[in-house]
Design an enzyme around this catalytic site. Structure first.
Site, PDB file in Angstrom:
ATOM      1  N   ASP A 288       0.721  -1.090   0.068  1.00 21.97           N
ATOM      2  CA  ASP A 288       0.105  -0.183   0.070  1.00 21.97           C
ATOM      3  C   ASP A 288       0.882   1.079   0.058  1.00 21.97           C
ATOM      4  O   ASP A 288       2.065   1.257   0.221  1.00 21.97           O
ATOM      5  CB  ASP A 288      -0.895  -0.029   1.333  1.00 21.97           C
ATOM      6  CG  ASP A 288      -0.277  -0.649   2.675  1.00 21.97           C
ATOM      7  OD1 ASP A 288       0.877  -0.745   2.546  1.00 21.97           O
ATOM      8  OD2 ASP A 288      -1.401  -1.065   3.374  1.00 21.97           O
TER       9      ASP A 288
ATOM     10  N   ASN B 146      -7.828  -3.017  14.411  1.00 24.57           N
ATOM     11  CA  ASN B 146      -9.079  -3.306  13.995  1.00 24.57           C
ATOM     12  C   ASN B 146      -9.427  -4.476  12.939  1.00 24.57           C
ATOM     13  O   ASN B 146     -10.287  -4.840  12.426  1.00 24.57           O
ATOM     14  CB  ASN B 146      -9.898  -2.167  13.058  1.00 24.57           C
ATOM     15  CG  ASN B 146      -9.216  -1.748  12.123  1.00 24.57           C
ATOM     16  OD1 ASN B 146      -8.281  -2.420  11.547  1.00 24.57           O
ATOM     17  ND2 ASN B 146      -9.849  -0.746  11.349  1.00 24.57           N
TER      18      ASN B 146
ATOM     19  N   HIS C  70      -7.427  -5.027  10.262  1.00 28.91           N
ATOM     20  CA  HIS C  70      -7.275  -4.683   8.785  1.00 28.91           C
ATOM     21  C   HIS C  70      -5.694  -5.254   8.406  1.00 28.91           C
ATOM     22  O   HIS C  70      -4.959  -5.572   8.983  1.00 28.91           O
ATOM     23  CB  HIS C  70      -7.347  -3.111   8.630  1.00 28.91           C
ATOM     24  CG  HIS C  70      -5.967  -2.356   8.793  1.00 28.91           C
ATOM     25  ND1 HIS C  70      -6.175  -1.168   9.655  1.00 28.91           N
ATOM     26  CD2 HIS C  70      -4.751  -2.787   8.804  1.00 28.91           C
ATOM     27  CE1 HIS C  70      -5.046  -0.630  10.025  1.00 28.91           C
ATOM     28  NE2 HIS C  70      -4.009  -1.598   9.665  1.00 28.91           N
TER      29      HIS C  70
ATOM     30  N   GLU D 158      -9.936  -2.042   5.103  1.00 24.95           N
ATOM     31  CA  GLU D 158     -10.635  -1.921   6.435  1.00 24.95           C
ATOM     32  C   GLU D 158     -11.851  -2.671   6.502  1.00 24.95           C
ATOM     33  O   GLU D 158     -12.124  -3.539   5.626  1.00 24.95           O
ATOM     34  CB  GLU D 158     -11.149  -0.283   6.521  1.00 24.95           C
ATOM     35  CG  GLU D 158      -9.916   0.631   6.414  1.00 24.95           C
ATOM     36  CD  GLU D 158      -9.054   0.720   7.668  1.00 24.95           C
ATOM     37  OE1 GLU D 158      -8.939  -0.214   8.578  1.00 24.95           O
ATOM     38  OE2 GLU D 158      -8.252   1.572   7.873  1.00 24.95           O
TER      39      GLU D 158
HETATM   40  C1  F6R Z   1       1.334  -1.635   6.150  1.00 24.94           C
HETATM   41  C2  F6R Z   1       0.139  -2.215   6.378  1.00 24.94           C
HETATM   42  C3  F6R Z   1      -0.676  -2.014   7.583  1.00 24.94           C
HETATM   43  C4  F6R Z   1       0.269  -2.565   8.682  1.00 24.94           C
HETATM   44  C5  F6R Z   1      -0.571  -2.608   9.965  1.00 24.94           C
HETATM   45  C6  F6R Z   1      -0.095  -2.772  11.282  1.00 24.94           C
HETATM   46  O1  F6R Z   1       1.880  -1.732   4.960  1.00 24.94           O
HETATM   47  O2  F6R Z   1      -0.433  -2.528   5.117  1.00 24.94           O
HETATM   48  O3  F6R Z   1      -1.735  -3.085   7.289  1.00 24.94           O
HETATM   49  O4  F6R Z   1       0.666  -3.691   8.629  1.00 24.94           O
HETATM   50  O5  F6R Z   1      -1.208  -1.348   9.807  1.00 24.94           O
HETATM   51  O6  F6R Z   1       0.882  -1.465  11.377  1.00 24.94           O
HETATM   52  P1  F6R Z   1       1.885  -1.795  12.668  1.00 24.94           P
HETATM   53  O7  F6R Z   1       3.127  -2.691  12.073  1.00 24.94           O
HETATM   54  O8  F6R Z   1       2.524  -0.143  12.185  1.00 24.94           O
HETATM   55  O9  F6R Z   1       1.446  -2.046  13.857  1.00 24.94           O
END
Ligand code: F6R
Length: 241
Positions: free
Chosen positions: A64, A132, A134, A139
């Site tokens: 992303d 959450n 994701h 989401e």
């Molecule tokens: C990042 C991504 C997100 C993260 C998720 C957890 O490329 O796609 O889904 O993996 O938000 O983020 P952290 O690792 O910062 O807790």
């Protein structure tokens, strides 16, 4: 599903490297799906430190990118990947792929990314998980058959990610994300989670049925899924608690 519960963040990172390192050693032209965020940083340090593995023929495809941030912006995911991983590897810049956050035609950019994903079947997809549930920026409520799309970030995601910005107002509200349909197409999927704030999402992933309310649950049917946790992320699991 291979559930691996480790004691610490470092042990979780080592367990993940235990999957990725041998893959790249064996398959010189592996295609890796990569993630940003805090979770994979320990793994990326291990990848950077291991001089015995070459990434000369490896290709990467990231999950992303924030919409509106150019690759040179210090909060962009392109910048994150360069600073935290790519600059330490012998990987060729042209073999690293991330959605273009400032593409003039977002729909065309999504179609371009889908084409790329079709041409580059991933040997492995690395994932973190949001509090959450994701994965990438899919989401809650995202259909399991979604491909690359633009998403408006959930309030909880903006809040979680604001720790990396000076002010919460600076967190972009939209992002390009690989869809769930493409995430599950990777041959092997490695999901990492550490810390107490991931424990409830992890519990729902492991203990409940697949449901778009928990995007990560799209992975439940995957035939080669690793879920690698530290003790805190595993703390609400009934079987290992
Ligand atoms: C990042 C991504 C997100 C993260 C998720 C957890 O490329 O796609 O889904 O993996 O938000 O983020 P952290 O690792 O910062 O807790």
């Amino acid at each position: 599903m291979k559930l691996i519960v480790t004691e610490t963040y470092e042990a979780m990172s080592r367990a993940a490297y235990g999957v990725i390192g041998p893959l790249v050693s064996k398959k010189k032209d592996a295609v890796l799906g990569l993630a940003t965020g805090s979770t994979p940083l320990g793994l990326y340090r291990l990848m950077a430190e291991d001089r015995t593995v070459s990434y000369r023929d490896v290709k990467t495809v990231n999950l992303d990118e924030y919409a509106g941030l150019p690759a040179a912006h210090s909060q962009s995911y392109a910048y994150f990947m360069r600073e935290n991983l790519f600059r330490y590897l012998d990987i060729l810049p042209q073999n690293t792929h991330i959605p273009n956050g400032v593409a003039p035609d977002p729909a065309e950019e999504c179609a371009r990314y889908d084409g790329l994903l079709d041409r580059l079947p991933r040997d492995l997809q690395l994932l973190g998980i949001g509090s959450n549930g994701h994965i990438a920026f899919n989401e809650p409520g995202t259909p399991f058959d979604a491909r690359t799309h633009i998403v408006t970030l959930a309030e909880s995601t903006v809040r979680d990610n604001s720790r990396l910005f000076d002010r919460i107002e600076d967190v972009p509200k939209q992002a390009f994300t690989m869809g769930l349909a493409d995430i599950v197409r990777a041959k092997t999927v490695v999901l990492l989670a550490n810390g107490r704030n991931k424990a409830e999402a992890v519990r729902r992933l492991i203990e409940e049925d697949a449901d778009p309310a928990l995007p990560a649950s799209a992975l439940k049917q995957h035939e080669d899924l690793y879920v690698i946790l530290d003790r805190e992320a595993a703390s609400l699991l009934h079987e290992t608690a």
